[in-house]
Design a protein around this motif. Structure first.
Motif, PDB file in Angstrom:
ATOM      1  N   THR A   1      41.873 127.612  41.396  1.00 56.89           N
ATOM      2  CA  THR A   1      42.519 128.843  41.882  1.00 56.89           C
ATOM      3  C   THR A   1      43.908 129.036  41.282  1.00 56.89           C
ATOM      4  N   LYS A   2      44.655 127.958  41.058  1.00 56.03           N
ATOM      5  CA  LYS A   2      45.973 128.107  40.427  1.00 56.03           C
ATOM      6  C   LYS A   2      45.836 128.636  39.008  1.00 56.03           C
ATOM      7  N   GLU A   3      44.847 128.124  38.279  1.00 55.34           N
ATOM      8  CA  GLU A   3      44.612 128.583  36.920  1.00 55.34           C
ATOM      9  C   GLU A   3      44.197 130.055  36.920  1.00 55.34           C
ATOM     10  N   LEU A   4      43.398 130.443  37.907  1.00 58.25           N
ATOM     11  CA  LEU A   4      42.976 131.834  38.021  1.00 58.25           C
ATOM     12  C   LEU A   4      44.167 132.755  38.259  1.00 58.25           C
ATOM     13  N   VAL A   5      45.028 132.381  39.184  1.00 62.96           N
ATOM     14  CA  VAL A   5      46.210 133.196  39.460  1.00 62.96           C
ATOM     15  C   VAL A   5      47.082 133.292  38.221  1.00 62.96           C
ATOM     16  N   ARG A   6      47.297 132.166  37.556  1.00 63.80           N
ATOM     17  CA  ARG A   6      48.120 132.157  36.347  1.00 63.80           C
ATOM     18  C   ARG A   6      47.522 133.057  35.260  1.00 63.80           C
ATOM     19  N   HIS A  45      52.729 131.354  42.539  1.00 65.14           N
ATOM     20  CA  HIS A  45      51.329 131.121  42.166  1.00 65.14           C
ATOM     21  C   HIS A  45      50.655 130.123  43.100  1.00 65.14           C
ATOM     22  N   GLU A  46      51.437 129.209  43.685  1.00 63.09           N
ATOM     23  CA  GLU A  46      50.854 128.238  44.607  1.00 63.09           C
ATOM     24  C   GLU A  46      50.483 128.886  45.936  1.00 63.09           C
ATOM     25  N   LEU A  47      51.359 129.727  46.454  1.00 62.00           N
ATOM     26  CA  LEU A  47      51.026 130.443  47.694  1.00 62.00           C
ATOM     27  C   LEU A  47      49.796 131.319  47.484  1.00 62.00           C
ATOM     28  N   MET A  48      49.765 132.016  46.339  1.00 61.53           N
ATOM     29  CA  MET A  48      48.639 132.903  46.079  1.00 61.53           C
ATOM     30  C   MET A  48      47.352 132.119  45.908  1.00 61.53           C
ATOM     31  N   SER A  49      47.412 130.969  45.281  1.00 61.64           N
ATOM     32  CA  SER A  49      46.197 130.171  45.098  1.00 61.64           C
ATOM     33  C   SER A  49      45.659 129.677  46.440  1.00 61.64           C
ATOM     34  N   GLU A  50      46.559 129.396  47.381  1.00 60.05           N
ATOM     35  CA  GLU A  50      46.128 128.998  48.723  1.00 60.05           C
ATOM     36  C   GLU A  50      45.420 130.144  49.434  1.00 60.05           C
ATOM     37  N   VAL A  51      45.869 131.371  49.169  1.00 66.54           N
ATOM     38  CA  VAL A  51      45.236 132.544  49.777  1.00 66.54           C
ATOM     39  C   VAL A  51      43.812 132.712  49.279  1.00 66.54           C
ATOM     40  N   ILE A  52      43.596 132.578  47.969  1.00 66.60           N
ATOM     41  CA  ILE A  52      42.270 132.867  47.418  1.00 66.60           C
ATOM     42  C   ILE A  52      41.354 131.645  47.402  1.00 66.60           C
ATOM     43  N   ASP A  53      41.741 130.600  48.115  1.00 67.71           N
ATOM     44  CA  ASP A  53      40.784 129.521  48.370  1.00 67.71           C
ATOM     45  C   ASP A  53      39.591 130.049  49.168  1.00 67.71           C
ATOM     46  N   ASP A  54      39.839 131.115  49.913  1.00 71.40           N
ATOM     47  CA  ASP A  54      38.779 131.792  50.646  1.00 71.40           C
ATOM     48  C   ASP A  54      37.993 132.667  49.660  1.00 71.40           C
ATOM     49  N   GLN A  55      36.684 132.440  49.540  1.00 72.43           N
ATOM     50  CA  GLN A  55      35.884 133.128  48.522  1.00 72.43           C
ATOM     51  C   GLN A  55      35.879 134.637  48.716  1.00 72.43           C
ATOM     52  N   THR A 113      53.410 143.394  42.621  1.00 71.43           N
ATOM     53  CA  THR A 113      53.473 143.343  44.085  1.00 71.43           C
ATOM     54  C   THR A 113      52.136 142.994  44.729  1.00 71.43           C
ATOM     55  N   ILE A 114      51.068 142.925  43.937  1.00 69.28           N
ATOM     56  CA  ILE A 114      49.765 142.580  44.507  1.00 69.28           C
ATOM     57  C   ILE A 114      49.780 141.179  45.113  1.00 69.28           C
ATOM     58  N   TYR A 115      50.557 140.267  44.527  1.00 72.98           N
ATOM     59  CA  TYR A 115      50.590 138.891  45.029  1.00 72.98           C
ATOM     60  C   TYR A 115      51.263 138.836  46.404  1.00 72.98           C
ATOM     61  N   ALA A 116      52.369 139.540  46.545  1.00 72.59           N
ATOM     62  CA  ALA A 116      53.031 139.585  47.850  1.00 72.59           C
ATOM     63  C   ALA A 116      52.140 140.267  48.885  1.00 72.59           C
ATOM     64  N   GLU A 117      51.412 141.305  48.469  1.00 74.91           N
ATOM     65  CA  GLU A 117      50.510 141.983  49.401  1.00 74.91           C
ATOM     66  C   GLU A 117      49.513 140.993  50.001  1.00 74.91           C
ATOM     67  N   TYR A 118      48.926 140.170  49.156  1.00 80.48           N
ATOM     68  CA  TYR A 118      47.917 139.218  49.639  1.00 80.48           C
ATOM     69  C   TYR A 118      48.554 138.081  50.439  1.00 80.48           C
ATOM     70  N   ILE A 119      49.701 137.610  50.000  1.00 80.35           N
ATOM     71  CA  ILE A 119      50.358 136.514  50.719  1.00 80.35           C
ATOM     72  C   ILE A 119      50.740 136.946  52.129  1.00 80.35           C
ATOM     73  N   PHE A 120      51.308 138.147  52.250  1.00 79.84           N
ATOM     74  CA  PHE A 120      51.760 138.592  53.568  1.00 79.84           C
ATOM     75  C   PHE A 120      50.636 139.188  54.412  1.00 79.84           C
ATOM     76  N   LYS A 121      49.476 139.285  53.820  1.00 85.51           N
ATOM     77  CA  LYS A 121      48.315 139.747  54.586  1.00 85.51           C
ATOM     78  C   LYS A 121      47.408 138.603  54.995  1.00 85.51           C
ATOM     79  N   TYR A 122      47.343 137.542  54.165  1.00 86.42           N
ATOM     80  CA  TYR A 122      46.335 136.523  54.397  1.00 86.42           C
ATOM     81  C   TYR A 122      46.866 135.093  54.517  1.00 86.42           C
TER      82      TYR A 122
END
Length: 407
Positions: free
Chosen positions: A113-118, A68-78, A185-194
């Motif tokens: 963003t962490k709360e959003l991912v969670r 969730h932390e990696l994903m939250s870092e990804v979606i810091d971008d609006q 797998t959506i989280y891994a998709e975004y992490i490995f893309k962005y």
């Protein structure tokens, strides 16, 4: 390098975990089958056990990253955040356009963003998002009127091994067997893309491929040999597509042989790593019921982008001896081979260990018979509490995705 795993046992340097969250508390007895659980873990205790697991890894010099932390870092971008919310809703099969708008507004109002991912992981309940009176009502809204969720929780997320697998310096991003786990797998998709640290990672499989493949069935036996279970969760077509991608469509692979292990298609033998894991250069934990002759498919690279598939029937010990070029293979049976004990401890993932360096593994406390036998075979064990984590039917290997091991 962001990804480098060519072994099951080389010293673990970086690992991805997911600390169980509210998605566990959103399990109810009537929906256990739908969400692929057999029981409901007590969240507070499960989190405490998971923290103990993470601390064992840190104490051994392992860098622990959280999903969730990696994903939250990804979606810091609006822009990426907006795209993720839209894709999340689409993959949750929300059909009513008015509901889509309400969910979008609800998620956009979560600023952290962490709360959003969670929240996307835990599921959105109907009482969090009042349905109200729509101008248009979808039949599905009426048919599913008693179901408490608008988007399902993802309680299996703490088994980070399955949505993708590290293979060499690449990843295999999976199409999951069940619809329930497909969205994981959506989280891994975004992490490995962005994500800046991981966005340049190459893939040898992708989540939009048509055949199921899961990470619990993928074992890096050596830099040249990959083992893949043909199981309840991984289809033969998925394995064949993976082999073609590795041999013909990606560069820099050292793998020259893929072993397809045909294992029983049942809940108790869910993945290859529930019946078989490596604990040292020549030592493996196994479920005794796979000691007999196995149907194994040796897959190698042929000409004209064709695979060479050779079916062999032999004992596991001989398969490993042949492909690891060793004559000292030791198989350590779960429960010591006793039928009752092995069945009980197999159910609680006694054969599912996480190796942090050769001869040193993390195990569940409740599998005390198997743990004692491991020690008798010269294996150092790190015991973690497991009364609640084990209710999800996955052990230390299931709960961890190695990202970097020493060469």
């Amino acid at each position: 390098m962001s990804i480098l795993v060519r072994s099951e046992i080389n010293e673990l340097k970086t690992v991805l975990l997911h600390r169980p969250g509210e998605e566990i508390e959103n399990l109810t007895p009537e929906y256990l089958d739908r969400l692929l659980f057999d029981d409901i873990p007590w969240l507070e205790k499960a989190q405490s056990e998971h923290d103990a697991f993470a601390n064992v890894l840190r104490d051994n010099g392992v860098e622990v990253l959280y999903l969730h932390e990696l994903m939250s870092e990804v979606i810091d971008d609006q822009g990426i955040r907006d795209k993720f919310i839209s894709q999340f809703i689409e993959e949750a099969d929300v059909l009513n356009p008015h509901m889509i708008q309400r969910i979008t507004t609800f998620l956009n109002n979560i600023k952290d963003t962490k709360e959003l991912v969670r929240k996307t992981m835990s599921g959105i309940k109907k009482d969090e998002l009042p349905i109200g009176n729509f101008k248009e009502v979808e039949l599905s809204d009426l048919v599913d009127n008693e179901y408490p969720f608008i988007t399902d929780p993802m309680p299996n997320l703490y088994f980070t091994r399955d949505p993708f697998a590290s293979i060499g310096d690449k990843i295999s991003l999976h199409r999951m067997y069940s619809v329930t786990r497909g969205r994981e797998t959506i989280y891994a998709e975004y992490i490995f893309k962005y994500h800046p640290r991981f966005k340049d990672t190459k893939k040898v499989y992708d989540r939009d491929f048509p055949f199921s493949l899961e990470g619990g069935d993928v074992l890096n036996l050596s830099d040249e040999v990959l083992a893949v279970g043909i199981s309840q969760r991984t289809s033969p077509q998925g394995l064949q597509r993976l082999a073609k991608e590795i041999f013909f469509n990606t560069e820099g692979n050292k793998i020259n042989t893929i072993l397809g292990f045909n294992i029983p298609k049942s809940r108790a033998y869910m993945h290859l790593d529930t019946v078989f894991t490596q604990v040292d250069y020549n030592k493996f934990t196994i479920h005794p019921q796979i000691q007999g002759p196995l149907k194994v498919f040796e897959i190698t690279k042929g000409e004209d982008e064709k695979l060479v598939i050779n079916e062999v029937n032999m004992e596991l010990e001989k398969v490993l001896a042949k492909h690891l070029h060793r004559d000292d293979i030791v198989l350590i049976p779960c429960g010591g081979g006793d039928y009752i004990t092995s069945q009980r401890e197999q159910w609680n993932d006694g054969s599912n260990t996480l190796c942090i360096r050769p001869g040193e593994v993390v195990v569940y406390s409740r599998n005390y018979v198997t743990n004692k036998i491991l020690e008798e075979n010269g294996v150092k064990i790190y015991v973690v509490p497991s009364s609640e984590l084990s209710r999800g039917r996955g052990g230390p290997r299931c709960m961890s995705m190695p990202l970097v091991r020493e060469e």
